[in-house]
Design a protein around this motif. Sequence first.
Motif, mmCIF file in Angstrom:
data_model
loop_
_atom_site.group_PDB
_atom_site.id
_atom_site.type_symbol
_atom_site.label_atom_id
_atom_site.label_comp_id
_atom_site.label_asym_id
_atom_site.label_seq_id
_atom_site.Cartn_x
_atom_site.Cartn_y
_atom_site.Cartn_z
ATOM 1 N N UNK A 1 94.852 40.669 21.782
ATOM 2 C CA UNK A 1 94.961 39.334 22.355
ATOM 3 C C UNK A 1 95.705 39.398 23.687
ATOM 4 N N UNK A 2 95.066 38.851 24.723
ATOM 5 C CA UNK A 2 95.727 38.744 26.018
ATOM 6 C C UNK A 2 95.653 39.977 26.884
ATOM 7 N N UNK A 3 94.911 41.014 26.461
ATOM 8 C CA UNK A 3 94.838 42.252 27.238
ATOM 9 C C UNK A 3 93.388 42.611 27.528
ATOM 10 N N UNK A 4 93.134 43.066 28.756
ATOM 11 C CA UNK A 4 91.827 43.622 29.083
ATOM 12 C C UNK A 4 91.734 45.066 28.604
ATOM 13 N N UNK A 5 92.855 45.772 28.672
ATOM 14 C CA UNK A 5 92.899 47.139 28.167
ATOM 15 C C UNK A 5 93.226 47.098 26.674
ATOM 16 N N UNK A 6 93.112 48.252 26.035
ATOM 17 C CA UNK A 6 93.612 48.345 24.674
ATOM 18 C C UNK A 6 95.132 48.264 24.691
ATOM 19 N N UNK A 7 95.711 47.896 23.583
ATOM 20 C CA UNK A 7 97.170 47.762 23.513
ATOM 21 C C UNK A 7 97.670 48.439 22.243
ATOM 22 N N UNK A 8 98.556 49.396 22.404
ATOM 23 C CA UNK A 8 99.192 50.026 21.254
ATOM 24 C C UNK A 8 100.260 49.065 20.742
ATOM 25 N N UNK A 9 99.839 48.159 19.867
ATOM 26 C CA UNK A 9 100.753 47.122 19.395
ATOM 27 C C UNK A 9 101.875 47.701 18.545
ATOM 28 N N UNK A 10 101.630 48.870 17.945
ATOM 29 C CA UNK A 10 102.703 49.540 17.208
ATOM 30 C C UNK A 10 103.828 49.923 18.157
ATOM 31 N N UNK A 11 103.467 50.499 19.302
ATOM 32 C CA UNK A 11 104.476 50.857 20.298
ATOM 33 C C UNK A 11 105.150 49.609 20.845
ATOM 34 N N UNK A 12 104.359 48.575 21.113
ATOM 35 C CA UNK A 12 104.918 47.354 21.681
ATOM 36 C C UNK A 12 105.926 46.711 20.731
ATOM 37 N N UNK A 13 105.595 46.707 19.436
ATOM 38 C CA UNK A 13 106.458 46.038 18.471
ATOM 39 C C UNK A 13 107.668 46.845 18.049
ATOM 40 N N UNK A 14 107.600 48.166 18.197
ATOM 41 C CA UNK A 14 108.718 49.010 17.752
ATOM 42 C C UNK A 14 109.367 49.746 18.915
ATOM 43 N N UNK A 15 109.121 49.273 20.134
ATOM 44 C CA UNK A 15 109.629 49.977 21.320
ATOM 45 C C UNK A 15 111.143 50.164 21.260
ATOM 46 N N UNK A 16 111.854 49.118 20.818
ATOM 47 C CA UNK A 16 113.308 49.227 20.740
ATOM 48 C C UNK A 16 113.745 50.324 19.789
ATOM 49 N N UNK A 17 113.085 50.413 18.625
ATOM 50 C CA UNK A 17 113.431 51.462 17.666
ATOM 51 C C UNK A 17 113.049 52.841 18.193
ATOM 52 N N UNK A 18 111.912 52.928 18.889
ATOM 53 C CA UNK A 18 111.489 54.221 19.435
ATOM 54 C C UNK A 18 112.511 54.728 20.441
ATOM 55 N N UNK A 19 112.896 53.861 21.376
ATOM 56 C CA UNK A 19 113.866 54.273 22.393
ATOM 57 C C UNK A 19 115.221 54.588 21.758
ATOM 58 N N UNK A 20 115.628 53.767 20.773
ATOM 59 C CA UNK A 20 116.894 54.040 20.100
ATOM 60 C C UNK A 20 116.867 55.351 19.346
#
Length: 493
Positions: A246-265
């Motif tokens: 939703x809202x993207x012309x490209x594909x979106x790794x929604x897993x990365x988008x939703x867990x970005x804070x945990x990934x970086x931490x």
Amino acid sequence: MSERMQMVGNVGCYLDDNNVISFQIGADPLGSSVMDEDEGFSSSPSINHFGEIQWLHIRGYNVAARGWNNRQCEEIERDIKDNRLLPRLINKQSNMLYGSGPAVYRPALKNGKKIREWVEQPAIQEWLENWLDNGMEMSYRDFALAVIKAYYYYRDYFVKWRIAYGKAIGKYPIAGLELMEHKLCRLATDKKDIITENIYYKDFRYILVGNWQYGAAKFQVYPKFDIRDVNNYRYAAISHHREKSIGDFYGCNETHQGTKGYIKGSNQTADYINSFLKNSLAAKVHVIIPSAWVESKRKQIKAICDENKLRQKDNKDLLLYNGIDIGTTFKESSLIQYISHELRKLSKYLSGSGNQGKAFSSISFRTGNNSEEERWKIETVDLKYKEYISSLIEYDKRADEVLVSSVGMDSSISSISKDGVISKSGSDVYYNYLIYLLTLTPDDEKCAEPFNMAIKINFPELYREGYRIGFYRDIPSRQEEVSEKDRLKNQQS
């Protein structure tokens, strides 16, 4: 020696190779700042660009940027590769989807259920096996695995379609397929008005390929592949395959988008622990710097700046303040440089070899009606080693749970242990694996999409007969359902 100092209002932190020193200016660190604004030390507020589409105008094309800074692919790649779990999880996802690799099948109905009947089709198989002979970079099997991995990283991928030279004299129109690098490809349209007109995915009729890290000074323009226009392509075209987000012309790794804070931490936890252990024996102190001391230094620097103006008119060398070039105009950054200089002296006093005989001096001030004395105060900080390390470890465990659950893979099949679980029964692993395999159908179809589009072009009759390419995966049987001679322990490796 490397050093760094940061300030927010009246508080700050000084770091060098040996010490971490926090400090405050004045007795009220939360009060109004005693430091004036300075461009060199201003901090910009964080901006949330989520959902915005950034446009680049390049030689008549309007290009949709990938992410607000056009560096989304690099960000995802860096976050995933720096994580200790995600690369292994994505490899496991890729291997489970790939199974035994691409194979030809025909859909069928059996007992009221749709199944795939895996068959041999010599013409299609021969075309696949000839990819390397036709000049492709990878075999069809390597291409398929690379597509799956790219899809799990970004949830889309770009494919270059190699059009066979001499297709009119008996050759297949499509010689083979090549996977493109995500960070090089961008969707582009030749529509001029992108502000007031609605832009739809179908409006992107071109793919621009270039090094966007350096502004794409040189780029190539490819037609965006459309199966209806295949006879109009001379050499190559590029297709874009995506999981619609939703809202993207490209594909979106929604897993990365939703867990970005945990990934970086999670990526930084090891650095935090190692840094803490490295510096844990150094003195950790908090310094209170008198406001009167800061004000006196400000007056001194201003006075020297005024004198430097006169010296500049007389073509004389300008004066330095404790080795700092302050010029002819007072700046708060000069004062901060001097504070850093004093903290550096304090750091050397607190640590290093040969501490005997060291001395650190400062000037005290009497201010206020009661002539209260203000002086530099050095207070020891209780670091609470155990609590700090334990909290990092607990956070790391929580981050692991979030990342594993975000990819929809139970710990029994991800091979990632979980606290409190001593072992997993065979039936638990078996049924979790079967359930996971049942969820792979959409990913299978999306990653096999270029193969099946090519079959439709090269083998239209076979396509009408229902021949397709998918990924063949063996479904393991429970050992009690297998005859004794066919069990794993009795099979030769």
